[in-house]
Design a protein around this motif. Structure first.
Motif, PDB file in Angstrom:
ATOM      1  N   LEU A 175      28.214  66.497  33.672  1.00 36.34           N
ATOM      2  CA  LEU A 175      28.551  67.754  33.009  1.00 36.34           C
ATOM      3  C   LEU A 175      27.285  68.457  32.522  1.00 36.34           C
ATOM      4  O   LEU A 175      27.162  69.687  32.648  1.00 36.34           O
ATOM      5  N   GLN A 176      26.347  67.685  31.988  1.00 29.82           N
ATOM      6  CA  GLN A 176      25.077  68.271  31.561  1.00 29.82           C
ATOM      7  C   GLN A 176      24.336  68.889  32.742  1.00 29.82           C
ATOM      8  O   GLN A 176      23.818  70.007  32.643  1.00 29.82           O
ATOM      9  N   LEU A 177      24.292  68.161  33.831  1.00 31.43           N
ATOM     10  CA  LEU A 177      23.623  68.662  35.031  1.00 31.43           C
ATOM     11  C   LEU A 177      24.290  69.941  35.526  1.00 31.43           C
ATOM     12  O   LEU A 177      23.605  70.911  35.878  1.00 31.43           O
ATOM     13  N   ALA A 178      25.614  69.962  35.522  1.00 28.12           N
ATOM     14  CA  ALA A 178      26.345  71.153  35.957  1.00 28.12           C
ATOM     15  C   ALA A 178      26.040  72.341  35.060  1.00 28.12           C
ATOM     16  O   ALA A 178      25.874  73.477  35.543  1.00 28.12           O
ATOM     17  N   LEU A 179      25.937  72.119  33.762  1.00 29.39           N
ATOM     18  CA  LEU A 179      25.637  73.222  32.847  1.00 29.39           C
ATOM     19  C   LEU A 179      24.218  73.760  33.053  1.00 29.39           C
ATOM     20  O   LEU A 179      24.002  74.977  33.053  1.00 29.39           O
ATOM     21  N   VAL A 180      23.268  72.870  33.244  1.00 27.97           N
ATOM     22  CA  VAL A 180      21.883  73.314  33.441  1.00 27.97           C
ATOM     23  C   VAL A 180      21.752  74.072  34.760  1.00 27.97           C
ATOM     24  O   VAL A 180      21.140  75.154  34.812  1.00 27.97           O
TER      25      VAL A 180
END
Length: 119
Positions: free
Chosen positions: A49-54
């Motif tokens: 999820l963090q990767l998707a947001l970045v």
């Protein structure tokens, strides 16, 4: 820390609304439901999820900002307020990604505590 999840969910719903604006229903559905992945294997899913947001900050908000500012400049319309709003949206999305670190620390502390009680 429920508020960390709230930031993440709101960031994904904001991305979802962006896709809905352009009638991209598949993108809207994916981003609207993405935070549910946090319920499955938190360590891996929170990182994803963090990767998707970045990545979305750059590919969705960054490219949209450039396109909209170019359109405003072509029409001799003011663009500074648009740039400020989009910068705020990008900062919010990156802050939501950063909130995932706190969730990971919380999960790790919970796992360590569970291991100590088992021993």
């Amino acid at each position: 820390m429920w508020w960390r999840w709230l930031w993440i969910v709101l960031a994904f719903w904001l991305l979802s609304a962006h896709f809905l604006r352009y009638d991209q229903l598949y993108g809207m559905g994916i981003f609207a439901l993405a935070p549910l992945a946090g319920l499955i294997k938190p360590q891996i899913s929170i990182r994803l999820l963090q990767l998707a947001l970045v990545i979305s900050t750059v590919t969705v908000w960054g490219l949209s900002t450039v396109d909209m500012i170019q359109m405003r400049l072509a029409h001799d319309a003011p663009w500074q307020r648009l740039a400020a709003i989009m910068a705020t949206v990008m900062i919010f999305t990156l802050a939501a990604a950063w909130c995932g670190n706190g969730l990971l620390r919380q999960n790790k502390a919970r796992q360590n505590k569970a291991r100590q009680t088992q021993d």
